[in-house]
Design a protein around this motif. Structure first.
Motif, PDB file in Angstrom:
ATOM      1  N   ASP A 171      22.160  71.442  35.158  1.00 21.28           N
ATOM      2  CA  ASP A 171      22.524  70.036  35.282  1.00 21.28           C
ATOM      3  C   ASP A 171      24.035  69.797  35.256  1.00 21.28           C
ATOM      4  N   GLY A 172      24.771  70.653  34.636  1.00 19.03           N
ATOM      5  CA  GLY A 172      26.225  70.454  34.545  1.00 19.03           C
ATOM      6  C   GLY A 172      26.846  71.583  33.761  1.00 19.03           C
ATOM      7  N   ASP A 209      26.295  66.240  31.561  1.00 22.57           N
ATOM      8  CA  ASP A 209      25.758  65.819  32.851  1.00 22.57           C
ATOM      9  C   ASP A 209      25.631  64.317  33.022  1.00 22.57           C
TER      10      ASP A 209
END
Length: 447
Positions: free
Chosen positions: A175-176, A190
């Motif tokens: 996600d990040g 995220d």
């Protein structure tokens, strides 16, 4: 950037004051100075590796060969190479850090030849200081490189995280940026709030990095200046050698002036006087009246020649200065000035004769400048002592415009004062007033 115009209260000239609309803390990451200092830190690591490797290799090789004749020449060659690398470091510091560091003292060889050069290299303190710099700079260069690069990279990476965080879900499959993770828990940056906080932390790192780099390079400045520059002793020796040359030139100029004054003044009058007396002697029996008139004229010439000799003696060293000190001598000089001069001398004791003489001639020449050039109507002379300094100040309300750098008599006066560790400061804006301050070292009169 805004520009304001004000007036410098000390000089009276309008000065330009530049005020940036952007604070220094926000400008720092984009200033040329920051990038030059960062470049200096980046270059320090590879250069220090080369210097360290060369120094350790050559010195170890020379030490290992000391049992043979080759050890000492190899040792000297290693130190000479370190001196060359030190010159490179001084040039790099001047170019990237704007550090003005003087060249160290050169090799002093009493004889010519290879062994004389080897001995001079081994005896030179500069050689050993550059060797010490070559060894000590590597650990510091490594530390500063790691700190600067990490702060710089992490700062800009976190600051620009909102622009590139999409790379993780698109290509990495997460996600990040992962902040924490183990077998059961994973924390990613995220959501918009976390992305914004990350960018804010990156901004703080980015703003702090220039000042951290500046602090790191301050240590480099100290090392370059202390180990690769001239020592205080050598700088003092160079200064004294220069001052000695100034003193010799000044003494020679004074002797030429005295010789010229004697030749063009009193000597010429005495020659004419001898001729007149010879003619009077010849006319004494033939024309006594004419002889008496010629003797009377010769008497006037004698008085004139004596006055010129007194003025010349006063210019060399006035008797009133020796007998009564600065207060009376400066008062006598002030009385001959073309403008009214107020003299105030506040000294607890008399300085050494040499310092007293320089102070007298300094004030005398400044008052002559006032008489000739200032068009002033009032002047003042103050003399006092501050700790171990004798202070002189001459002020007039004339037209101003005096400048030491113009090659005038003030420049020669400044050189004379500098020869005895004195200072001359001229504050003379156009339109006046003129304030000339001189400092001399205080040395008490010997008893």
């Amino acid at each position: 950037m805004a520009t304001d115009y004000g007036y410098d209260s000390g000089l009276g000239f309008p000065e330009t004051v530049r005020r940036h609309r952007v604070p220094a803390g926000l400008r720092a990451p984009f200033e040329g100075r920051t990038w030059r200092e960062f470049g200096y830190v980046l270059l320090s690591l590879p250069i220090s590796i080369v210097m360290f490797t060369y120094a350790v290799t050559m010195i170890s090789l020379g030490a290992g060969l000391l049992v043979t004749f080759l050890g000492i020449p190899v040792f000297a060659a290693g130190l000479a190479g370190c001196r060359g690398l030190g010159a490179l470091e001084r040039a790099r510091a001047r170019g990237l850090l704007n550090l003005e560091v003087g060249e160290p003292e050169p090799l002093r060889m009493r004889k010519s030849g290879f062994m004389a050069w080897v001995g001079a290299v081994l005896k030179s303190g500069t050689s050993w200081r550059t060797l010490l710099y070559s060894v000590l700079h590597l650990p510091w260069a490594t530390f500063s490189f790691v700190v600067a690069v990490n702060f710089w990279v992490y700062g800009w990476a976190l600051l620009t995280y909102p622009l590139w965080f999409w790379v993780f879900p698109a290509y990495v499959g997460q996600d990040g940026l992962q902040l924490y993770g183990d077998q059961t828990h994973h924390i990613y940056l995220d959501n918009p709030f976390e992305i914004g906080v990350t960018a804010l932390v990156g901004l703080l790192f980015t703003l702090a990095t220039p000042w951290i780099v500046r602090a790191l390079t301050m240590v480099d400045r100290v090392m370059v200046h202390g180990l690769l520059g001239p020592t205080r002793l050598s700088a003092r020796v160079v200064e004294l050698e220069s001052d000695r040359g100034v003193v010799v030139d000044t003494a020679a100029a004074d002797l030429r002036r005295i010789e010229r004054d004697l030749h063009d003044g009193a000597q010429a009058r005495l020659v004419a006087l001898a001729m007149d007396l010879g003619l009077a002697k010849e006319k004494l029996t033939v024309d006594p009246a004419a002889a008496a008139r010629m003797v009377d004229e010769a008497h006037g010439e004698v008085k004139t020649a004596l006055q010129e000799l007194r003025d010349l003696a006063r210019g060399i060293h006035p008797a009133v200065l020796t007998d009564r000190g600065l207060d009376a001598a400066l008062s006598a000089v002030a009385s001959r000035c073309t403008v009214p001069v107020q003299v105030e001398v506040d000294l607890p004791a008399r300085p050494a004769p040499a310092i007293e003489g320089i102070a007298y001639f300094t004030v005398s020449e400044l008052l002559q400048n006032i008489s000739k050039h200032s068009r002033a109507t009032l002047a003042a002379v103050d003399v006092w002592r501050v700790e171990n300094r004798l202070m002189l100040q001459v002020v007039d309300n004339g037209v101003g415009g005096a400048d030491v750098s113009s090659g005038s008599g003030l420049a020669g006066l400044a050189e004379r004062l500098d020869a005895v560790d004195g200072i001359l400061v001229v504050d003379s804006p156009v339109g006046g007033p003129t304030r000339v301050t001189a400092e001399l070292p205080w040395r008490g009169e010997r008893v």
